[in-house]
Design a protein around this motif. Structure first.
Motif, PDB file in Angstrom:
ATOM      1  N   ASP A  28       0.982  -1.097   0.013  1.00 18.13           N
ATOM      2  CA  ASP A  28      -0.021   0.050  -0.049  1.00 18.13           C
ATOM      3  C   ASP A  28       0.774   1.208  -0.010  1.00 18.13           C
ATOM      4  O   ASP A  28       1.425   1.716  -1.100  1.00 18.13           O
ATOM      5  CB  ASP A  28      -1.007  -0.102   1.139  1.00 18.13           C
ATOM      6  CG  ASP A  28      -0.406  -0.618   2.484  1.00 18.13           C
ATOM      7  OD1 ASP A  28       0.402   0.078   2.911  1.00 18.13           O
ATOM      8  OD2 ASP A  28      -1.112  -1.544   3.002  1.00 18.13           O
ATOM      9  N   SER A  34       0.107   6.936  -3.839  1.00 14.92           N
ATOM     10  CA  SER A  34      -1.461   7.236  -3.785  1.00 14.92           C
ATOM     11  C   SER A  34      -1.829   7.198  -2.541  1.00 14.92           C
ATOM     12  O   SER A  34      -3.058   6.810  -2.202  1.00 14.92           O
ATOM     13  CB  SER A  34      -1.952   6.051  -4.207  1.00 14.92           C
ATOM     14  OG  SER A  34      -1.647   5.937  -5.618  1.00 14.92           O
ATOM     15  N   TYR A  51      -3.488  14.836  -1.534  1.00 10.48           N
ATOM     16  CA  TYR A  51      -3.608  13.656  -2.403  1.00 10.48           C
ATOM     17  C   TYR A  51      -2.070  13.457  -3.036  1.00 10.48           C
ATOM     18  O   TYR A  51      -1.035  14.211  -3.326  1.00 10.48           O
ATOM     19  CB  TYR A  51      -4.652  14.171  -3.439  1.00 10.48           C
ATOM     20  CG  TYR A  51      -4.258  15.106  -4.428  1.00 10.48           C
ATOM     21  CD1 TYR A  51      -4.502  16.520  -4.258  1.00 10.48           C
ATOM     22  CD2 TYR A  51      -3.631  14.789  -5.906  1.00 10.48           C
ATOM     23  CE1 TYR A  51      -4.333  17.469  -5.185  1.00 10.48           C
ATOM     24  CE2 TYR A  51      -3.424  15.591  -6.745  1.00 10.48           C
ATOM     25  CZ  TYR A  51      -3.794  16.908  -6.513  1.00 10.48           C
ATOM     26  OH  TYR A  51      -3.539  17.847  -7.330  1.00 10.48           O
ATOM     27  N   ASP A  52      -2.038  12.117  -3.660  1.00 15.45           N
ATOM     28  CA  ASP A  52      -0.872  11.691  -4.504  1.00 15.45           C
ATOM     29  C   ASP A  52       0.496  12.168  -3.530  1.00 15.45           C
ATOM     30  O   ASP A  52       1.361  12.422  -4.054  1.00 15.45           O
ATOM     31  CB  ASP A  52      -0.948  12.470  -5.660  1.00 15.45           C
ATOM     32  CG  ASP A  52      -1.679  11.718  -6.529  1.00 15.45           C
ATOM     33  OD1 ASP A  52      -1.959  12.324  -7.898  1.00 15.45           O
ATOM     34  OD2 ASP A  52      -2.742  10.738  -6.170  1.00 15.45           O
ATOM     35  N   SER A  92      -4.700   5.065   1.444  1.00 13.71           N
ATOM     36  CA  SER A  92      -3.808   4.504   0.568  1.00 13.71           C
ATOM     37  C   SER A  92      -4.420   3.623  -0.397  1.00 13.71           C
ATOM     38  O   SER A  92      -5.469   2.716  -0.028  1.00 13.71           O
ATOM     39  CB  SER A  92      -2.493   3.892   1.063  1.00 13.71           C
ATOM     40  OG  SER A  92      -1.846   3.372  -0.041  1.00 13.71           O
ATOM     41  N   TYR A  93      -4.168   3.683  -1.772  1.00 13.95           N
ATOM     42  CA  TYR A  93      -4.174   2.561  -2.607  1.00 13.95           C
ATOM     43  C   TYR A  93      -3.543   1.247  -2.087  1.00 13.95           C
ATOM     44  O   TYR A  93      -2.462   1.340  -1.547  1.00 13.95           O
ATOM     45  CB  TYR A  93      -3.950   2.827  -4.184  1.00 13.95           C
ATOM     46  CG  TYR A  93      -4.408   1.877  -5.070  1.00 13.95           C
ATOM     47  CD1 TYR A  93      -3.192   0.755  -5.457  1.00 13.95           C
ATOM     48  CD2 TYR A  93      -5.587   1.777  -5.612  1.00 13.95           C
ATOM     49  CE1 TYR A  93      -3.821   0.125  -6.495  1.00 13.95           C
ATOM     50  CE2 TYR A  93      -5.833   0.719  -6.489  1.00 13.95           C
ATOM     51  CZ  TYR A  93      -4.807  -0.217  -6.979  1.00 13.95           C
ATOM     52  OH  TYR A  93      -5.122  -1.232  -7.812  1.00 13.95           O
ATOM     53  N   ASN A 100      -9.453  -1.976  -2.600  1.00  7.89           N
ATOM     54  CA  ASN A 100      -8.051  -1.494  -3.035  1.00  7.89           C
ATOM     55  C   ASN A 100      -8.081  -0.199  -2.376  1.00  7.89           C
ATOM     56  O   ASN A 100      -7.051   0.486  -2.974  1.00  7.89           O
ATOM     57  CB  ASN A 100      -8.167  -1.255  -4.537  1.00  7.89           C
ATOM     58  CG  ASN A 100      -8.298  -2.785  -5.231  1.00  7.89           C
ATOM     59  OD1 ASN A 100      -9.355  -3.071  -5.953  1.00  7.89           O
ATOM     60  ND2 ASN A 100      -7.328  -3.507  -5.017  1.00  7.89           N
ATOM     61  N   TYR A 101      -8.605   0.082  -1.362  1.00  3.69           N
ATOM     62  CA  TYR A 101      -8.163   1.461  -0.466  1.00  3.69           C
ATOM     63  C   TYR A 101      -8.115   0.763   0.885  1.00  3.69           C
ATOM     64  O   TYR A 101      -9.036   0.184   1.267  1.00  3.69           O
ATOM     65  CB  TYR A 101      -9.037   2.440  -0.837  1.00  3.69           C
ATOM     66  CG  TYR A 101      -9.074   3.122  -2.170  1.00  3.69           C
ATOM     67  CD1 TYR A 101      -9.800   2.716  -3.136  1.00  3.69           C
ATOM     68  CD2 TYR A 101      -7.822   4.068  -2.489  1.00  3.69           C
ATOM     69  CE1 TYR A 101      -9.661   3.222  -4.326  1.00  3.69           C
ATOM     70  CE2 TYR A 101      -7.805   4.411  -3.815  1.00  3.69           C
ATOM     71  CZ  TYR A 101      -8.591   4.205  -4.558  1.00  3.69           C
ATOM     72  OH  TYR A 101      -8.357   4.700  -6.062  1.00  3.69           O
TER      73      TYR A 101
ATOM     74  N   THR B 103      -7.553   8.578 -10.855  1.00 10.45           N
ATOM     75  CA  THR B 103      -6.965   9.061  -9.790  1.00 10.45           C
ATOM     76  C   THR B 103      -7.145   8.215  -8.660  1.00 10.45           C
ATOM     77  O   THR B 103      -7.986   7.207  -8.477  1.00 10.45           O
ATOM     78  CB  THR B 103      -7.592  10.464  -9.311  1.00 10.45           C
ATOM     79  OG1 THR B 103      -9.022  10.390  -8.966  1.00 10.45           O
ATOM     80  CG2 THR B 103      -7.396  11.459 -10.485  1.00 10.45           C
ATOM     81  N   THR B 104      -6.795   8.533  -7.403  1.00  4.25           N
ATOM     82  CA  THR B 104      -6.731   7.627  -6.195  1.00  4.25           C
ATOM     83  C   THR B 104      -7.257   8.274  -4.917  1.00  4.25           C
ATOM     84  O   THR B 104      -6.538   7.883  -3.846  1.00  4.25           O
ATOM     85  CB  THR B 104      -5.569   6.804  -6.119  1.00  4.25           C
ATOM     86  OG1 THR B 104      -4.213   7.583  -5.849  1.00  4.25           O
ATOM     87  CG2 THR B 104      -5.258   5.635  -7.184  1.00  4.25           C
ATOM     88  N   TYR B 105      -7.805   9.464  -5.255  1.00  4.72           N
ATOM     89  CA  TYR B 105      -8.105  10.100  -4.012  1.00  4.72           C
ATOM     90  C   TYR B 105      -9.749  10.353  -4.115  1.00  4.72           C
ATOM     91  O   TYR B 105     -10.151  10.811  -5.393  1.00  4.72           O
ATOM     92  CB  TYR B 105      -7.099  11.638  -3.727  1.00  4.72           C
ATOM     93  CG  TYR B 105      -7.460  12.502  -4.924  1.00  4.72           C
ATOM     94  CD1 TYR B 105      -6.420  12.092  -5.919  1.00  4.72           C
ATOM     95  CD2 TYR B 105      -8.178  13.409  -5.427  1.00  4.72           C
ATOM     96  CE1 TYR B 105      -6.178  12.860  -7.057  1.00  4.72           C
ATOM     97  CE2 TYR B 105      -8.115  14.302  -6.410  1.00  4.72           C
ATOM     98  CZ  TYR B 105      -7.052  13.953  -7.208  1.00  4.72           C
ATOM     99  OH  TYR B 105      -7.122  14.992  -8.386  1.00  4.72           O
TER     100      TYR B 105
END
Lengths: 112, 119
Positions: A28, A34, A51-52, A92-93, A100-101, B103-105
């Motif tokens: 993760d 992510s 983010y990111d 997190s991813y 997946n989170y 995206t992942t947020y």
């Protein structure tokens, strides 16, 4: 999938800087850029702050910054203000489990 | 402006069914993921599941698989979270949140729907 590990509480005086950690694994936090951070005031919905790993959405103060080293991400709040008192969650991813989170356990920030 | 508006507070008895909603405004629904998050009283955030609104991709957390149903009506830009038989342990605040595909947020979030299950 276990929650990411955050300290239960962090405190600081107005004007000081504090850092909240978020520890996961290579599946993760360590495996992807992510990581996002959310601020939640009592009785309110979570709000995206980072983010990111290190990017700030429009409208979020530049007193908030994010970073990552290995399997640990961090959120730093500089120039601490009373309005920063809230719960903070990392997210997190992950490839370990659906959906997946994964969230962190949450950190209560107290402004002394 | 992208906005999610959730349905109002619910008070139910154990064994009853429930469907809560999350309506999206200000964006093309099918290019986004919708996630549902549970927050039990005094506790942290938990992912229940996410759905991609562009196709049939639907992913549940193992903890919630078989316990709830996530669905959507793309014609009215609305996602749903449904229970067939509520338990007292389903008492919580439920949030929807959206993420643009790629995206992942998740941003923004809905205002939350409080659900109380009590006899």
């Amino acid at each position: 999938q276990s929650a990411l590990t955050q300290p239960a509480s962090v405190s600081g005086s107005p004007g000081q800087s504090i850092t909240i950690s978020c520890t996961g694994t290579s599946s993760d936090v360590g495996g992807f850029n992510s990581v996002s951070w959310y601020q939640q005031h009592p009785g309110k919905a979570p709000k995206l702050m980072i983010y990111d790993v290190s990017y700030r959405p429009s409208g979020v103060s530049n007193r908030f910054s994010g970073s990552k080293s290995g399997n640990t991400a961090s959120l730093t709040i500089s120039g601490l203000q009373t309005g920063d008192e809230a719960e903070y969650y990392c997210n997190s991813y992950t490839t370990s489990s659906t959906p997946n989170y994964v969230f962190g356990t949450g950190t209560k920030v107290t402004v002394l | 402006e992208v906005q999610l508006v959730q349905s109002g507070e619910e008070v139910k008895k154990p064994g009853e069914s429930l469907k809560i909603s999350c309506e999206a405004f200000g964006y093309t629904f099918t290019n986004y993921w919708i996630g549902w998050v549970r927050q039990m009283p005094g506790k942290g955030l938990e992912w229940m599941g996410i759905m991609f609104l562009g196709d049939t991709d639907l992913r549940y957390s193992p903890s919630f698989q078989g316990q709830v149903t996530i669905s959507a009506d793309k014609s009215i830009n609305t996602a749903y979270l449904q229970w067939s038989s509520l338990k007292a342990s389903d008492t919580a605040m439920y949030y929807c949140a959206t993420a643009r595909d790629g995206t992942t947020y998740f941003d923004p979030w809905g205002q939350g729907t409080p659900v109380t299950v009590s006899s």
